[in-house]
Motif scaffolding. Structure first.
Motif, PDB file in Angstrom:
ATOM      1  N   GLY A  70      17.241  29.420 -27.205  1.00 20.76           N
ATOM      2  CA  GLY A  70      18.563  30.146 -26.759  1.00 20.76           C
ATOM      3  C   GLY A  70      19.964  29.499 -27.264  1.00 20.76           C
ATOM      4  O   GLY A  70      20.765  29.890 -26.854  1.00 20.76           O
ATOM      5  N   TYR A  71      19.618  28.387 -28.331  1.00 19.94           N
ATOM      6  CA  TYR A  71      20.939  27.969 -28.908  1.00 19.94           C
ATOM      7  C   TYR A  71      21.249  28.617 -30.151  1.00 19.94           C
ATOM      8  O   TYR A  71      20.348  28.839 -30.965  1.00 19.94           O
ATOM      9  CB  TYR A  71      20.586  26.328 -28.955  1.00 19.94           C
ATOM     10  CG  TYR A  71      20.082  25.512 -28.060  1.00 19.94           C
ATOM     11  CD1 TYR A  71      20.753  25.501 -26.811  1.00 19.94           C
ATOM     12  CD2 TYR A  71      18.915  24.974 -27.980  1.00 19.94           C
ATOM     13  CE1 TYR A  71      20.450  24.709 -25.786  1.00 19.94           C
ATOM     14  CE2 TYR A  71      18.611  23.995 -27.082  1.00 19.94           C
ATOM     15  CZ  TYR A  71      19.138  23.958 -25.921  1.00 19.94           C
ATOM     16  OH  TYR A  71      18.796  23.068 -24.782  1.00 19.94           O
ATOM     17  N   PRO A  72      22.594  28.826 -30.161  1.00 18.43           N
ATOM     18  CA  PRO A  72      22.950  29.438 -31.734  1.00 18.43           C
ATOM     19  C   PRO A  72      22.966  28.198 -32.761  1.00 18.43           C
ATOM     20  O   PRO A  72      23.264  26.923 -32.296  1.00 18.43           O
ATOM     21  CB  PRO A  72      24.448  29.904 -31.339  1.00 18.43           C
ATOM     22  CG  PRO A  72      24.909  29.157 -30.004  1.00 18.43           C
ATOM     23  CD  PRO A  72      23.639  28.702 -29.144  1.00 18.43           C
ATOM     24  N   LEU A  73      22.560  28.509 -34.018  1.00 20.56           N
ATOM     25  CA  LEU A  73      22.671  27.825 -35.035  1.00 20.56           C
ATOM     26  C   LEU A  73      23.740  28.369 -35.935  1.00 20.56           C
ATOM     27  O   LEU A  73      23.670  29.260 -36.343  1.00 20.56           O
ATOM     28  CB  LEU A  73      21.300  27.762 -35.658  1.00 20.56           C
ATOM     29  CG  LEU A  73      21.152  26.777 -36.906  1.00 20.56           C
ATOM     30  CD1 LEU A  73      19.958  26.112 -36.765  1.00 20.56           C
ATOM     31  CD2 LEU A  73      21.044  27.722 -38.168  1.00 20.56           C
ATOM     32  N   ARG A 109      15.923  26.827 -37.446  1.00 22.51           N
ATOM     33  CA  ARG A 109      16.671  28.330 -37.013  1.00 22.51           C
ATOM     34  C   ARG A 109      15.555  29.016 -36.124  1.00 22.51           C
ATOM     35  O   ARG A 109      16.063  29.474 -34.837  1.00 22.51           O
ATOM     36  CB  ARG A 109      17.096  29.220 -38.074  1.00 22.51           C
ATOM     37  CG  ARG A 109      18.049  30.356 -37.546  1.00 22.51           C
ATOM     38  CD  ARG A 109      18.076  31.396 -38.651  1.00 22.51           C
ATOM     39  NE  ARG A 109      18.772  30.730 -39.834  1.00 22.51           N
ATOM     40  CZ  ARG A 109      19.684  30.514 -40.105  1.00 22.51           C
ATOM     41  NH1 ARG A 109      20.781  30.969 -39.110  1.00 22.51           N
ATOM     42  NH2 ARG A 109      20.147  30.217 -41.246  1.00 22.51           N
ATOM     43  N   ALA A 110      14.554  29.190 -36.375  1.00 22.46           N
ATOM     44  CA  ALA A 110      13.614  29.955 -35.417  1.00 22.46           C
ATOM     45  C   ALA A 110      13.451  29.141 -34.206  1.00 22.46           C
ATOM     46  O   ALA A 110      13.215  29.493 -33.141  1.00 22.46           O
ATOM     47  CB  ALA A 110      12.325  30.195 -36.329  1.00 22.46           C
ATOM     48  N   GLU A 130      16.608  29.018 -31.814  1.00 20.71           N
ATOM     49  CA  GLU A 130      17.071  30.243 -31.444  1.00 20.71           C
ATOM     50  C   GLU A 130      16.117  30.650 -30.231  1.00 20.71           C
ATOM     51  O   GLU A 130      16.211  31.448 -29.451  1.00 20.71           O
ATOM     52  CB  GLU A 130      17.175  31.475 -32.512  1.00 20.71           C
ATOM     53  CG  GLU A 130      18.379  31.040 -33.441  1.00 20.71           C
ATOM     54  CD  GLU A 130      18.696  32.086 -34.592  1.00 20.71           C
ATOM     55  OE1 GLU A 130      17.851  32.728 -34.868  1.00 20.71           O
ATOM     56  OE2 GLU A 130      19.614  31.992 -35.040  1.00 20.71           O
ATOM     57  N   LYS A 131      14.796  30.468 -30.371  1.00 18.21           N
ATOM     58  CA  LYS A 131      13.820  30.807 -29.244  1.00 18.21           C
ATOM     59  C   LYS A 131      14.125  29.946 -28.341  1.00 18.21           C
ATOM     60  O   LYS A 131      13.925  30.652 -26.897  1.00 18.21           O
ATOM     61  CB  LYS A 131      12.345  30.423 -29.878  1.00 18.21           C
ATOM     62  CG  LYS A 131      11.296  30.611 -28.977  1.00 18.21           C
ATOM     63  CD  LYS A 131       9.895  29.826 -29.457  1.00 18.21           C
ATOM     64  CE  LYS A 131       8.759  30.309 -28.593  1.00 18.21           C
ATOM     65  NZ  LYS A 131       7.292  29.907 -29.143  1.00 18.21           N
TER      66      LYS A 131
END
Length: 427
Positions: A306-309, A299-300, A303-304
């Motif tokens: 720029g992709y949603p999880l 997740r980290a 999201e870093k």
């Protein structure tokens, strides 16, 4: 296990030749001179590509590589024209790209559903009735039909799907597809189970639907063609959005962050456009998660970037609806599926001027010219178009034909007959 999915095929296609015109004269009792009545030859059949939505592979082209349309029939007496050759319809799946074998340029993208004439049939030759004039009442010549076009092409299938499922084999892509659509892919607990793409339609609410494709699994080295790599990568070229499915369970000892980066590295090496394609990450098999740290690290990491999880379990139907709603919402902001523009420009026919022409002067003063290279030239020129006529005239002049005619004594105003084209000679 052999890959049963065929998504690239090379074929040779040839349109039919035009039928020959015929020399014939009307014969009837008590009629002394009935005049010329030779009919024209029929047009050769063309080769036409047509989209068939019942086809999903290019398998048929593995077993048959040469396609020929019928020739036109020769003309007959009584001004009866020969029958046209029937067009040959070749059916291909929607999304098939047609490329020139030699240059690799795109000739046509078979995505719209419009039929495409790949090779035109040859024009039929004129019968002698066509050449009758007040000063030429008994023409004793007719014209042969012109050859049909031929082409070597490569068919390449790029599926038309809005969304593509990417990820390593056995991460749950087939299961996810079966859960959100009515598609029934083969699902088993071993690698490379999906050998051919499966498509399904996802209904995400009233008036909202999209096509989702589960494409053959990828391995590291796919961009160099390893495993099923190119089969996989070719088909996500058209997808507007990617769902990157990652196994976060740890059940097979894999690291989800390494898997995620490995797949994205293959996408970027295959195509810079794919690297920039929007992605939504689906952290799958979360219901059998062995180490929660795996999920949090992934997740980290994503999201870093720029992709949603979305944390999901396709098998347990957990989080799937929220994922599909996000996909539908994202699609509404993206441009439509890519349709490739034709790149191919037909090259002018190669003229071998060393081949001699047959030039005859008839009794009525008409000059009839025949020859293999002239036949090819006139078959590739649109004589109704001004620029084409100028090109045609320059080619005849450069070939030395006009000089030959002048050396043989042609005069201004004499008629020159070239197959189904006649003109009045002027110096």
């Amino acid at each position: 296990m052999a890959n049963s999915f065929i998504d690239k095929a090379r074929i040779t296609v040839r349109a039919g030749n035009g039928g020959n015109g015929v020399v014939s004269f009307h014969r009837e009792k008590y009629v002394a001179a009935g005049g010329p009545d030779g009919g024209d030859g029929g047009k050769g059949g063309s080769v036409i590509l047509q989209v068939d939505d019942n086809l999903s592979t290019l398998m048929d082209f593995r077993y048959k590589r040469k396609y020929s349309a019928p020739n036109g029939m020769d003309g007959q007496g009584g001004r009866r024209s020969g029958r046209d050759g029937e067009n040959l319809i070749i059916k291909v799946p929607r999304g098939t790209l047609v490329r020139d074998t030699e240059s690799g340029e795109i000739i046509q993208d078979m995505s719209s559903g419009e039929p495409y004439v790949l090779c035109k049939g040859g024009r039929g030759g004129w019968g002698n009735s066509h050449f009758a004039t007040p000063t030429r009442q008994v023409p004793r010549f007719a014209k042969g039909g012109l050859p049909g076009e031929s082409h070597d092409v490569v068919l390449e299938l790029k599926l038309l799907a809005d969304v593509g499922l990417v990820g390593f084999p056995n991460v749950g892509k087939s299961t996810l597809l079966s859960v959100v659509t009515r598609a029934q892919p083969k699902i088993a607990n071993y690698h490379f189970t999906t050998l051919s793409p499966n498509l399904g339609v996802v209904y995400a609410g009233e008036g909202r639907s999209f096509v989702l494709a589960d494409i053959p699994g990828i391995i590291e080295g796919a961009s160099e063609g390893a495993g099923l790599g190119h089969d996989f990568l070719r088909h996500i070229d058209r997808c507007r959005l990617l769902i990157h499915v990652v196994d976060v369970s740890g059940s097979e000892g894999r690291d989800p962050v390494q898997d995620f980066d490995a797949i994205n590295a293959e996408l970027s090496q295959y195509s810079a456009d794919l690297e920039k394609r929007p992605q939504i990450v689906a952290a799958n098999k979360s219901d059998i998660l062995e180490d929660p740290e795996n999920l949090e690290r992934l997740r980290a990491h994503v999201e870093k970037l720029g992709y949603p999880l979305f944390e999901i379990s396709a098998a347990a139907h957990k989080g799937v609806e929220q994922l599909m709603n996000k996909v539908s919402e994202t699609l509404s902001t993206l441009p439509p599926i890519v349709v490739y523009e034709p790149e191919y420009v037909p090259k002018p026919p190669v003229i071998d001027y060393s081949q001699p022409l047959d030039i005859q002067r008839l009794d009525d003063g008409t000059w009839v010219v025949d020859g293999p290279w002239l036949q090819r030239l006139i078959g590739n020129v649109n004589l109704n178009d001004y620029e084409s006529r100028m090109y045609f005239d320059k080619t005849l002049r450069d070939s030395g034909l006009y000089q030959q005619l002048e050396d043989m004594g042609i005069q201004d105003g004499d008629t020159v007959s070239l197959y189904d084209f006649e003109f009045e000679y002027q110096r």
